[in-house]
Scaffold this motif. Structure first.
Motif, PDB file in Angstrom:
ATOM      1  N   PRO A   4       0.830  -1.204   0.000  1.00 13.02           N
ATOM      2  CA  PRO A   4       0.000   0.000   0.000  1.00 13.02           C
ATOM      3  C   PRO A   4       0.868   1.259   0.000  1.00 13.02           C
ATOM      4  O   PRO A   4       1.972   1.274   0.558  1.00 13.02           O
ATOM      5  CB  PRO A   4      -0.823  -0.110   1.286  1.00 13.02           C
ATOM      6  N   LEU A   5       0.350   2.266  -0.641  1.00 13.56           N
ATOM      7  CA  LEU A   5       1.045   3.556  -0.718  1.00 13.56           C
ATOM      8  C   LEU A   5       0.465   4.521   0.302  1.00 13.56           C
ATOM      9  O   LEU A   5      -0.715   4.411   0.656  1.00 13.56           O
ATOM     10  CB  LEU A   5       0.885   4.150  -2.121  1.00 13.56           C
ATOM     11  N   PRO A   6       1.260   5.484   0.757  1.00 18.77           N
ATOM     12  CA  PRO A   6       0.698   6.498   1.658  1.00 18.77           C
ATOM     13  C   PRO A   6      -0.345   7.329   0.913  1.00 18.77           C
ATOM     14  O   PRO A   6      -0.299   7.437  -0.313  1.00 18.77           O
ATOM     15  CB  PRO A   6       1.908   7.342   2.060  1.00 18.77           C
ATOM     16  N   PRO A   7      -1.280   7.915   1.645  1.00 18.41           N
ATOM     17  CA  PRO A   7      -2.337   8.681   0.975  1.00 18.41           C
ATOM     18  C   PRO A   7      -1.818   9.980   0.367  1.00 18.41           C
ATOM     19  O   PRO A   7      -0.941  10.642   0.922  1.00 18.41           O
ATOM     20  CB  PRO A   7      -3.341   8.967   2.095  1.00 18.41           C
ATOM     21  N   LEU A   8      -2.390  10.301  -0.779  1.00 22.01           N
ATOM     22  CA  LEU A   8      -2.107  11.582  -1.421  1.00 22.01           C
ATOM     23  C   LEU A   8      -3.007  12.646  -0.806  1.00 22.01           C
ATOM     24  O   LEU A   8      -4.130  12.356  -0.392  1.00 22.01           O
ATOM     25  CB  LEU A   8      -2.369  11.494  -2.925  1.00 22.01           C
ATOM     26  N   ILE A   9      -2.509  13.864  -0.762  1.00 25.12           N
ATOM     27  CA  ILE A   9      -3.263  14.998  -0.229  1.00 25.12           C
ATOM     28  C   ILE A   9      -3.461  15.976  -1.387  1.00 25.12           C
ATOM     29  O   ILE A   9      -2.478  16.383  -2.013  1.00 25.12           O
ATOM     30  CB  ILE A   9      -2.507  15.672   0.936  1.00 25.12           C
ATOM     31  N   PHE A  10      -4.703  16.348  -1.656  1.00 24.98           N
ATOM     32  CA  PHE A  10      -5.022  17.192  -2.802  1.00 24.98           C
ATOM     33  C   PHE A  10      -5.460  18.585  -2.363  1.00 24.98           C
ATOM     34  O   PHE A  10      -6.392  18.727  -1.566  1.00 24.98           O
ATOM     35  CB  PHE A  10      -6.150  16.563  -3.630  1.00 24.98           C
ATOM     36  N   ALA A  11      -4.803  19.612  -2.908  1.00 25.72           N
ATOM     37  CA  ALA A  11      -5.202  20.982  -2.632  1.00 25.72           C
ATOM     38  C   ALA A  11      -6.575  21.270  -3.220  1.00 25.72           C
ATOM     39  O   ALA A  11      -7.359  22.034  -2.654  1.00 25.72           O
ATOM     40  CB  ALA A  11      -4.171  21.966  -3.192  1.00 25.72           C
ATOM     41  N   ALA A  12      -6.902  20.643  -4.339  1.00 22.14           N
ATOM     42  CA  ALA A  12      -8.178  20.892  -5.010  1.00 22.14           C
ATOM     43  C   ALA A  12      -9.375  20.466  -4.162  1.00 22.14           C
ATOM     44  O   ALA A  12     -10.479  20.949  -4.375  1.00 22.14           O
ATOM     45  CB  ALA A  12      -8.212  20.181  -6.358  1.00 22.14           C
ATOM     46  N   THR A  13      -9.145  19.584  -3.204  1.00 24.78           N
ATOM     47  CA  THR A  13     -10.230  19.166  -2.314  1.00 24.78           C
ATOM     48  C   THR A  13     -10.822  20.368  -1.607  1.00 24.78           C
ATOM     49  O   THR A  13     -12.020  20.432  -1.348  1.00 24.78           O
ATOM     50  CB  THR A  13      -9.702  18.146  -1.275  1.00 24.78           C
ATOM     51  N   HIS A  14      -9.989  21.343  -1.304  1.00 19.18           N
ATOM     52  CA  HIS A  14     -10.404  22.534  -0.570  1.00 19.18           C
ATOM     53  C   HIS A  14     -10.619  23.733  -1.481  1.00 19.18           C
ATOM     54  O   HIS A  14     -11.068  24.770  -1.025  1.00 19.18           O
ATOM     55  CB  HIS A  14      -9.342  22.903   0.473  1.00 19.18           C
ATOM     56  N   GLY A  15     -10.246  23.607  -2.741  1.00 22.09           N
ATOM     57  CA  GLY A  15     -10.257  24.760  -3.642  1.00 22.09           C
ATOM     58  C   GLY A  15      -8.850  25.323  -3.695  1.00 22.09           C
ATOM     59  O   GLY A  15      -8.211  25.529  -2.653  1.00 22.09           O
ATOM     60  N   SER A  16      -8.327  25.571  -4.885  1.00 23.15           N
ATOM     61  CA  SER A  16      -6.920  25.945  -5.026  1.00 23.15           C
ATOM     62  C   SER A  16      -6.576  27.279  -4.366  1.00 23.15           C
ATOM     63  O   SER A  16      -5.423  27.518  -4.046  1.00 23.15           O
ATOM     64  CB  SER A  16      -6.533  25.972  -6.506  1.00 23.15           C
ATOM     65  N   GLN A  17      -7.541  28.122  -4.150  1.00 30.06           N
ATOM     66  CA  GLN A  17      -7.260  29.423  -3.522  1.00 30.06           C
ATOM     67  C   GLN A  17      -7.724  29.482  -2.065  1.00 30.06           C
ATOM     68  O   GLN A  17      -7.716  30.555  -1.460  1.00 30.06           O
ATOM     69  CB  GLN A  17      -7.928  30.545  -4.337  1.00 30.06           C
ATOM     70  N   SER A  18      -8.100  28.368  -1.490  1.00 31.04           N
ATOM     71  CA  SER A  18      -8.593  28.343  -0.111  1.00 31.04           C
ATOM     72  C   SER A  18      -7.448  28.463   0.891  1.00 31.04           C
ATOM     73  O   SER A  18      -6.273  28.275   0.555  1.00 31.04           O
ATOM     74  CB  SER A  18      -9.360  27.046   0.147  1.00 31.04           C
ATOM     75  N   ARG A  19      -7.804  28.764   2.138  1.00 30.95           N
ATOM     76  CA  ARG A  19      -6.806  28.821   3.218  1.00 30.95           C
ATOM     77  C   ARG A  19      -6.145  27.457   3.401  1.00 30.95           C
ATOM     78  O   ARG A  19      -4.952  27.376   3.668  1.00 30.95           O
ATOM     79  CB  ARG A  19      -7.467  29.257   4.527  1.00 30.95           C
ATOM     80  N   GLU A  20      -6.934  26.396   3.254  1.00 29.62           N
ATOM     81  CA  GLU A  20      -6.386  25.050   3.423  1.00 29.62           C
ATOM     82  C   GLU A  20      -5.339  24.737   2.357  1.00 29.62           C
ATOM     83  O   GLU A  20      -4.297  24.168   2.656  1.00 29.62           O
ATOM     84  CB  GLU A  20      -7.504  24.005   3.381  1.00 29.62           C
ATOM     85  N   ALA A  21      -5.625  25.113   1.112  1.00 24.11           N
ATOM     86  CA  ALA A  21      -4.662  24.880   0.028  1.00 24.11           C
ATOM     87  C   ALA A  21      -3.400  25.703   0.252  1.00 24.11           C
ATOM     88  O   ALA A  21      -2.289  25.228   0.022  1.00 24.11           O
ATOM     89  CB  ALA A  21      -5.283  25.212  -1.320  1.00 24.11           C
ATOM     90  N   ALA A  22      -3.560  26.954   0.713  1.00 22.79           N
ATOM     91  CA  ALA A  22      -2.393  27.794   1.026  1.00 22.79           C
ATOM     92  C   ALA A  22      -1.577  27.160   2.146  1.00 22.79           C
ATOM     93  O   ALA A  22      -0.340  27.174   2.117  1.00 22.79           O
ATOM     94  CB  ALA A  22      -2.837  29.199   1.402  1.00 22.79           C
ATOM     95  N   ALA A  23      -2.253  26.562   3.135  1.00 22.04           N
ATOM     96  CA  ALA A  23      -1.548  25.895   4.237  1.00 22.04           C
ATOM     97  C   ALA A  23      -0.781  24.682   3.726  1.00 22.04           C
ATOM     98  O   ALA A  23       0.343  24.419   4.183  1.00 22.04           O
ATOM     99  CB  ALA A  23      -2.536  25.490   5.326  1.00 22.04           C
ATOM    100  N   LEU A  24      -1.346  23.954   2.767  1.00 16.04           N
ATOM    101  CA  LEU A  24      -0.631  22.813   2.189  1.00 16.04           C
ATOM    102  C   LEU A  24       0.635  23.278   1.478  1.00 16.04           C
ATOM    103  O   LEU A  24       1.703  22.670   1.640  1.00 16.04           O
ATOM    104  CB  LEU A  24      -1.537  22.049   1.217  1.00 16.04           C
ATOM    105  N   ARG A  25       0.524  24.333   0.687  1.00 19.37           N
ATOM    106  CA  ARG A  25       1.715  24.850  -0.009  1.00 19.37           C
ATOM    107  C   ARG A  25       2.755  25.353   0.996  1.00 19.37           C
ATOM    108  O   ARG A  25       3.960  25.136   0.814  1.00 19.37           O
ATOM    109  CB  ARG A  25       1.302  25.950  -0.990  1.00 19.37           C
ATOM    110  N   ARG A  26       2.303  25.982   2.059  1.00 22.59           N
ATOM    111  CA  ARG A  26       3.223  26.458   3.100  1.00 22.59           C
ATOM    112  C   ARG A  26       3.907  25.272   3.782  1.00 22.59           C
ATOM    113  O   ARG A  26       5.121  25.293   4.007  1.00 22.59           O
ATOM    114  CB  ARG A  26       2.459  27.312   4.117  1.00 22.59           C
ATOM    115  N   ASP A  27       3.148  24.222   4.087  1.00 24.53           N
ATOM    116  CA  ASP A  27       3.748  23.029   4.700  1.00 24.53           C
ATOM    117  C   ASP A  27       4.769  22.377   3.770  1.00 24.53           C
ATOM    118  O   ASP A  27       5.775  21.830   4.213  1.00 24.53           O
ATOM    119  CB  ASP A  27       2.669  22.019   5.087  1.00 24.53           C
TER     120      ASP A  27
END
Length: 173
Positions: A4-27
């Motif tokens: 099994p592979l580790p899970p992928l995390i998608f910025a699009a799940t939250h919307g590419s301009q959302s705070r969550e997507a920005a937090a993913l890019r920051r991480d």
């Protein structure tokens, strides 16, 4: 059966301009996440725990998740999904065949090969559309190093002989 592979995390799940997507890019900038493809991440600890083959396999999943339907994993990327050997791991960009394309397009992360793929040359492997083992061996032999071509074709011939019952694998070395 593949590991099994580790899970992928998608910025699009939250919307590419959302705070969550920005937090993913920051991480990702801070080293907590690895960017596998624009908008697709995996936890850094999980990434570093993978061997080069598993890393390429996960990257193939990340890239394929963002491509238009109809793209088929091919060449060295299909080889890793089929569990065929290579002399030159780790790999570079993900290779796909896109039947809608008229010319090959190369980017840092993806090589989109143009051309048709016969229906009999497409199978499902690891949950993705992939060129068949035979088509993969031909593509690797045409485009990869001589060593990769020999390893890939030899492994496929051995699998075919085992499936046909031509010989037993013998004791494990």
């Amino acid at each position: 059966m593949t590991d099994p592979l580790p899970p992928l995390i998608f910025a699009a799940t939250h919307g590419s301009q959302s705070r969550e997507a920005a937090a993913l890019r920051r991480d990702a900038r801070r080293g907590h996440l690895e960017t596998l493809h624009p908008g697709v991440f995996v936890e850094s600890a999980a990434w570093h725990a993978l061997d080069p083959r598993a890393r390429h396999r996960l990257t193939v999943h990340a890239v394929m998740s963002r491509l238009a339907p109809g793209a088929i994993a091919s060449h060295s990327s299909a080889a890793v999904l089929h569990g065929l050997p290579s002399a030159t791991w780790p790999r570079g960009p993900v290779h796909v065949i896109d039947p809608r394309r008229t010319r090959t397009q190369v980017s840092e992360r993806v090589v989109r090969h143009a051309g048709p793929v016969a229906p009999g040359d497409v199978v499902e492997s690891d949950g993705l559309l992939v060129t068949s083992e035979h088509r993969t061996a031909i593509d690797v032999a045409r485009r990869a190093s001589f060593a990769d071509a020999v390893l890939c074709v030899d492994a496929l011939l051995r699998r075919e002989a085992l499936r046909a019952g031509a010989f037993s694998p013998g004791p494990a070395a």
